[in-house]
Design a protein around this motif. Structure first.
Motif, PDB file in Angstrom:
ATOM      1  N   ASP A 116       2.430  -7.672  -0.169  1.00 63.38           N
ATOM      2  CA  ASP A 116       1.411  -6.626  -0.042  1.00 63.38           C
ATOM      3  C   ASP A 116       1.517  -5.660  -1.217  1.00 63.38           C
ATOM      4  O   ASP A 116       2.612  -5.296  -1.645  1.00 63.38           O
ATOM      5  CB  ASP A 116       1.628  -5.862   1.266  1.00 63.38           C
ATOM      6  CG  ASP A 116       0.674  -4.685   1.373  1.00 63.38           C
ATOM      7  OD1 ASP A 116      -0.531  -4.920   1.557  1.00 63.38           O
ATOM      8  OD2 ASP A 116       1.130  -3.550   1.233  1.00 63.38           O
ATOM      9  N   GLY A 117       0.348  -5.292  -1.741  1.00 66.37           N
ATOM     10  CA  GLY A 117       0.359  -4.341  -2.857  1.00 66.37           C
ATOM     11  C   GLY A 117       0.393  -5.072  -4.192  1.00 66.37           C
ATOM     12  O   GLY A 117       0.801  -4.527  -5.215  1.00 66.37           O
ATOM     13  N   ASN A 208      -7.256   6.708  -0.836  1.00 64.79           N
ATOM     14  CA  ASN A 208      -7.760   6.476  -2.181  1.00 64.79           C
ATOM     15  C   ASN A 208      -8.974   7.383  -2.385  1.00 64.79           C
ATOM     16  O   ASN A 208     -10.098   7.038  -2.004  1.00 64.79           O
ATOM     17  CB  ASN A 208      -8.157   5.006  -2.373  1.00 64.79           C
ATOM     18  CG  ASN A 208      -8.634   4.751  -3.797  1.00 64.79           C
ATOM     19  OD1 ASN A 208      -9.033   5.682  -4.500  1.00 64.79           O
ATOM     20  ND2 ASN A 208      -8.595   3.502  -4.221  1.00 64.79           N
ATOM     21  N   TRP A 242      -0.847   8.396  -3.165  1.00 64.28           N
ATOM     22  CA  TRP A 242      -1.535   7.113  -2.946  1.00 64.28           C
ATOM     23  C   TRP A 242      -0.894   6.080  -3.868  1.00 64.28           C
ATOM     24  O   TRP A 242      -1.102   6.102  -5.064  1.00 64.28           O
ATOM     25  CB  TRP A 242      -3.038   7.194  -3.192  1.00 64.28           C
ATOM     26  CG  TRP A 242      -3.741   5.906  -2.829  1.00 64.28           C
ATOM     27  CD1 TRP A 242      -4.310   5.006  -3.680  1.00 64.28           C
ATOM     28  CD2 TRP A 242      -3.905   5.363  -1.520  1.00 64.28           C
ATOM     29  NE1 TRP A 242      -4.833   3.937  -2.987  1.00 64.28           N
ATOM     30  CE2 TRP A 242      -4.596   4.120  -1.649  1.00 64.28           C
ATOM     31  CE3 TRP A 242      -3.546   5.775  -0.231  1.00 64.28           C
ATOM     32  CZ2 TRP A 242      -4.936   3.329  -0.558  1.00 64.28           C
ATOM     33  CZ3 TRP A 242      -3.875   4.987   0.858  1.00 64.28           C
ATOM     34  CH2 TRP A 242      -4.561   3.786   0.700  1.00 64.28           C
ATOM     35  N   ALA A 244      -1.111   2.778  -3.397  1.00 66.23           N
ATOM     36  CA  ALA A 244      -1.906   1.538  -3.385  1.00 66.23           C
ATOM     37  C   ALA A 244      -1.019   0.335  -3.051  1.00 66.23           C
ATOM     38  O   ALA A 244      -1.261  -0.776  -3.492  1.00 66.23           O
ATOM     39  CB  ALA A 244      -2.619   1.306  -4.713  1.00 66.23           C
ATOM     40  N   SER A 245       0.003   0.612  -2.258  1.00 65.35           N
ATOM     41  CA  SER A 245       0.884  -0.423  -1.717  1.00 65.35           C
ATOM     42  C   SER A 245       1.219   0.049  -0.312  1.00 65.35           C
ATOM     43  O   SER A 245       2.045   0.950  -0.127  1.00 65.35           O
ATOM     44  CB  SER A 245       2.138  -0.516  -2.588  1.00 65.35           C
ATOM     45  OG  SER A 245       3.077  -1.380  -2.020  1.00 65.35           O
ATOM     46  N   MET A 246       0.539  -0.564   0.678  1.00 66.40           N
ATOM     47  CA  MET A 246       0.638  -0.018   2.051  1.00 66.40           C
ATOM     48  C   MET A 246       2.081   0.091   2.521  1.00 66.40           C
ATOM     49  O   MET A 246       2.481   1.110   3.113  1.00 66.40           O
ATOM     50  CB  MET A 246      -0.157  -0.906   3.018  1.00 66.40           C
ATOM     51  CG  MET A 246      -0.238  -0.336   4.421  1.00 66.40           C
ATOM     52  SD  MET A 246      -1.038  -1.525   5.535  1.00 66.40           S
ATOM     53  CE  MET A 246      -1.428  -0.435   6.912  1.00 66.40           C
ATOM     54  N   PHE A 260      -1.632   8.108   6.615  1.00 68.13           N
ATOM     55  CA  PHE A 260      -2.189   7.078   5.741  1.00 68.13           C
ATOM     56  C   PHE A 260      -3.570   6.721   6.256  1.00 68.13           C
ATOM     57  O   PHE A 260      -3.744   6.493   7.461  1.00 68.13           O
ATOM     58  CB  PHE A 260      -1.282   5.842   5.766  1.00 68.13           C
ATOM     59  CG  PHE A 260      -1.844   4.625   5.068  1.00 68.13           C
ATOM     60  CD1 PHE A 260      -2.737   3.772   5.703  1.00 68.13           C
ATOM     61  CD2 PHE A 260      -1.471   4.337   3.771  1.00 68.13           C
ATOM     62  CE1 PHE A 260      -3.257   2.658   5.053  1.00 68.13           C
ATOM     63  CE2 PHE A 260      -1.983   3.219   3.118  1.00 68.13           C
ATOM     64  CZ  PHE A 260      -2.882   2.388   3.758  1.00 68.13           C
ATOM     65  N   TYR A 262      -7.078   4.277   5.440  1.00 71.73           N
ATOM     66  CA  TYR A 262      -7.988   3.407   4.713  1.00 71.73           C
ATOM     67  C   TYR A 262      -9.218   3.240   5.618  1.00 71.73           C
ATOM     68  O   TYR A 262      -9.290   2.316   6.424  1.00 71.73           O
ATOM     69  CB  TYR A 262      -7.397   2.063   4.300  1.00 71.73           C
ATOM     70  CG  TYR A 262      -8.048   1.611   3.002  1.00 71.73           C
ATOM     71  CD1 TYR A 262      -9.425   1.347   2.952  1.00 71.73           C
ATOM     72  CD2 TYR A 262      -7.334   1.553   1.818  1.00 71.73           C
ATOM     73  CE1 TYR A 262     -10.060   1.023   1.766  1.00 71.73           C
ATOM     74  CE2 TYR A 262      -7.952   1.211   0.619  1.00 71.73           C
ATOM     75  CZ  TYR A 262      -9.320   0.969   0.604  1.00 71.73           C
ATOM     76  OH  TYR A 262      -9.937   0.648  -0.589  1.00 71.73           O
ATOM     77  N   LYS A 274     -10.751  -2.051   4.596  1.00 77.27           N
ATOM     78  CA  LYS A 274     -10.214  -3.063   3.667  1.00 77.27           C
ATOM     79  C   LYS A 274      -9.062  -3.841   4.279  1.00 77.27           C
ATOM     80  O   LYS A 274      -8.927  -5.044   4.051  1.00 77.27           O
ATOM     81  CB  LYS A 274      -9.728  -2.388   2.379  1.00 77.27           C
ATOM     82  CG  LYS A 274      -9.014  -3.356   1.441  1.00 77.27           C
ATOM     83  CD  LYS A 274      -8.513  -2.733   0.175  1.00 77.27           C
ATOM     84  CE  LYS A 274      -7.891  -3.791  -0.726  1.00 77.27           C
ATOM     85  NZ  LYS A 274      -7.322  -3.234  -1.970  1.00 77.27           N
ATOM     86  N   LEU A 275      -8.232  -3.146   5.074  1.00 76.49           N
ATOM     87  CA  LEU A 275      -6.980  -3.762   5.528  1.00 76.49           C
ATOM     88  C   LEU A 275      -7.239  -4.737   6.661  1.00 76.49           C
ATOM     89  O   LEU A 275      -8.204  -4.610   7.414  1.00 76.49           O
ATOM     90  CB  LEU A 275      -5.993  -2.666   5.922  1.00 76.49           C
ATOM     91  CG  LEU A 275      -5.669  -1.716   4.751  1.00 76.49           C
ATOM     92  CD1 LEU A 275      -4.787  -0.566   5.208  1.00 76.49           C
ATOM     93  CD2 LEU A 275      -5.024  -2.475   3.592  1.00 76.49           C
ATOM     94  N   ARG A 276      -6.339  -5.758   6.762  1.00 78.84           N
ATOM     95  CA  ARG A 276      -6.507  -6.799   7.766  1.00 78.84           C
ATOM     96  C   ARG A 276      -5.742  -6.441   9.021  1.00 78.84           C
ATOM     97  O   ARG A 276      -4.622  -5.947   8.980  1.00 78.84           O
ATOM     98  CB  ARG A 276      -5.994  -8.134   7.218  1.00 78.84           C
ATOM     99  CG  ARG A 276      -6.861  -8.715   6.107  1.00 78.84           C
ATOM    100  CD  ARG A 276      -6.533  -8.062   4.815  1.00 78.84           C
ATOM    101  NE  ARG A 276      -7.163  -8.702   3.665  1.00 78.84           N
ATOM    102  CZ  ARG A 276      -6.934  -8.252   2.444  1.00 78.84           C
ATOM    103  NH1 ARG A 276      -6.112  -7.227   2.249  1.00 78.84           N
ATOM    104  NH2 ARG A 276      -7.499  -8.821   1.416  1.00 78.84           N
ATOM    105  N   GLU A 280      -1.524  -6.881   8.677  1.00 81.69           N
ATOM    106  CA  GLU A 280      -1.213  -5.600   8.005  1.00 81.69           C
ATOM    107  C   GLU A 280      -1.246  -4.474   9.036  1.00 81.69           C
ATOM    108  O   GLU A 280      -0.233  -3.840   9.324  1.00 81.69           O
ATOM    109  CB  GLU A 280      -2.230  -5.327   6.874  1.00 81.69           C
ATOM    110  CG  GLU A 280      -2.034  -6.238   5.668  1.00 81.69           C
ATOM    111  CD  GLU A 280      -3.098  -6.040   4.583  1.00 81.69           C
ATOM    112  OE1 GLU A 280      -4.265  -5.758   4.910  1.00 81.69           O
ATOM    113  OE2 GLU A 280      -2.750  -6.183   3.392  1.00 81.69           O
TER     114      GLU A 280
HETATM  115  P1  P6P Z   1      -7.104   0.256  -3.127  1.00 81.25           P
HETATM  116  C1  P6P Z   1      -2.988  -3.619  -1.524  1.00 81.25           C
HETATM  117  O1  P6P Z   1      -3.920  -4.442  -2.186  1.00 81.25           O
HETATM  118  C2  P6P Z   1      -3.632  -3.126  -0.237  1.00 81.25           C
HETATM  119  O2  P6P Z   1      -3.959  -4.208   0.577  1.00 81.25           O
HETATM  120  C3  P6P Z   1      -2.690  -2.160   0.465  1.00 81.25           C
HETATM  121  O3  P6P Z   1      -1.356  -2.464   0.281  1.00 81.25           O
HETATM  122  C4  P6P Z   1      -3.051  -0.817  -0.159  1.00 81.25           C
HETATM  123  O4  P6P Z   1      -2.822   0.274   0.706  1.00 81.25           O
HETATM  124  C5  P6P Z   1      -4.546  -0.974  -0.441  1.00 81.25           C
HETATM  125  O5  P6P Z   1      -4.811  -2.378  -0.540  1.00 81.25           O
HETATM  126  C6  P6P Z   1      -4.936  -0.311  -1.753  1.00 81.25           C
HETATM  127  O6  P6P Z   1      -6.345  -0.409  -1.854  1.00 81.25           O
HETATM  128  O7  P6P Z   1      -8.559   0.150  -2.756  1.00 81.25           O
HETATM  129  O8  P6P Z   1      -6.628   1.680  -3.234  1.00 81.25           O
HETATM  130  O9  P6P Z   1      -6.676  -0.576  -4.309  1.00 81.25           O
END
Ligand code: P6P
Length: 336
Positions: A116-117, A208, A242, A244-246, A260, A262, A274-276, A280
């Motif tokens: 992830d990330g 984000n 942020w 960008a790595s959950m 957190f 999204y 966006k997240l599954r 996730e």
């Molecule tokens: P964005 C990484 O691709 C991910 O799935 C998560 O780990 C992270 O929180 C999110 O997408 C980041 O998304 O749109 O900020 O690039």
């Protein structure tokens, strides 16, 4: 803290709470060992010729990194022969992966986001593996995607590995959240944080913010109130992170609180986020709730959502329960 290995922790947890049958203990130890292998590959970086993209796309239509595919293969190969699983599912594979007929099948099913990330891989920012363990339905002959459609409350274990300055494994089997640090010299996971708890209050949020023009009103209202700081309605200043790595944002929240987010947004009204959900949001929601936090999709507990599709997406608000409750309340009066 007296050095307690992952194995000793799992054996003692079984003795104390009868919550980790031998098959589940084997599964967790196999996944932990696979994460060690992934950590080793990630740690090599350019020296291992594993950086960069693999010139292929996953089911999500995202360009796969070489390490995404390698991490997926490491988890498949580590888990398919042990006899503890009936099937696996991964962000990197369109359909489920039944255990090959040449191996015995077990009573569990494993879902994972192998790396992830991964947008951070090539710039040496912390990434990780997220996993979720559910039971195979009784009497299941040939596993299908439908057998995986279980609400997050039914997970028997969840965890993530973190490949950062330290390699860490965070795990819950339903009796709290514990963190293990990899002793690279001994190659063993050592218990370093017991019963992690997320503070109910926080002054730190993760979102984000480049998507702010697309947010729906409840999210805009909430973020604006935090940005208003001490003189605003929340009466305190907030900081923002942020990564960008959950896994990394969630690990920070587990350690010092935070929220957190999204959310769904107006870019794609039919896309809930966006997240599954399955590999996730569900595992992270189990960890967060077990640590005294809260995890919703803006309207309900993530763990209560009845899945319809293996790769379905979901909006995610998780972390310090008082702040997650606040932004969730705002959704009761606003659009999704
Ligand atoms: P964005 C990484 O691709 C991910 O799935 C998560 O780990 C992270 O929180 C999110 O997408 C980041 O998304 O749109 O900020 O690039």
């Amino acid at each position: 803290m007296k050095r307690v290995s992952l194995t000793q922790y799992l054996v003692e947890e079984q003795r104390l709470n009868n919550s980790i049958p031998a098959e589940l203990r084997l599964l967790i130890e196999v996944v932990a060992r696979a994460c060690k292998t992934i950590s080793h590959a990630v740690g090599k970086g350019a020296l291992g010729e594993v950086l960069g993209s693999a010139e292929s796309e996953n089911i999500q239509g995202e360009v796969q990194k070489k390490l995404d595919i390698l991490s997926n293969e490491i988890l498949l190969e580590a888990n398919e022969w042990g006899g503890h699983l009936a099937a696996m599912a991964s962000e990197e594979m369109e359909s489920i992966h039944p255990i090959p007929n040449r191996y015995p099948k077990g009573e569990y099913m494993l879902l994972f986001d192998p790396l992830d990330g991964s947008s951070n891989i090539d710039v040496n920012v912390t990434i990780g593996t997220i996993f979720s363990v559910i039971k195979a339905p009784d009497g299941m002959a040939m596993p299908t995607e439908k057998d995986f459609m279980q609400a997050g409350d039914l997970q028997v274990a969840a965890g993530y590995a973190l490949y950062g300055p330290q390699t860490m494994l965070v795990l819950t089997t339903g009796n709290g959240v514990n963190c293990f640090t990899l002793d690279r010299e001994m190659g063993s996971w050592v218990l370093t944080q017991k019963n992690m708890q997320i503070p109910a209050e926080t002054q730190e949020f993760a979102i984000n913010a480049s998507n702010s023009r697309h947010w729906y009103p409840p999210v805009t209202r909430y973020v604006d109130e935090m940005l208003a700081g001490k003189t605003g309605p929340l009466g305190k200043d907030f900081n923002m992170r942020w990564i960008a790595s959950m896994v990394t944002d969630v690990h920070r929240i587990l350690n010092r609180g935070g929220i957190f987010m999204y959310p769904a947004d107006a870019r794609e009204p039919d896309k809930p986020g966006k997240l599954r959900l399955m590999y996730e949001a569900n595992p992270m929601a189990m960890i967060v709730e077990q640590a005294g936090g809260m995890a919703t999709d803006g309207h309900q507990r993530i763990l209560a959502i009845q899945p319809q599709k293996l790769h379905q997406r979901v909006a995610v608000f998780l972390g310090s329960k008082n702040e997650v409750a606040r932004v969730t309340a705002y959704h009761q009066v606003g659009v999704p």
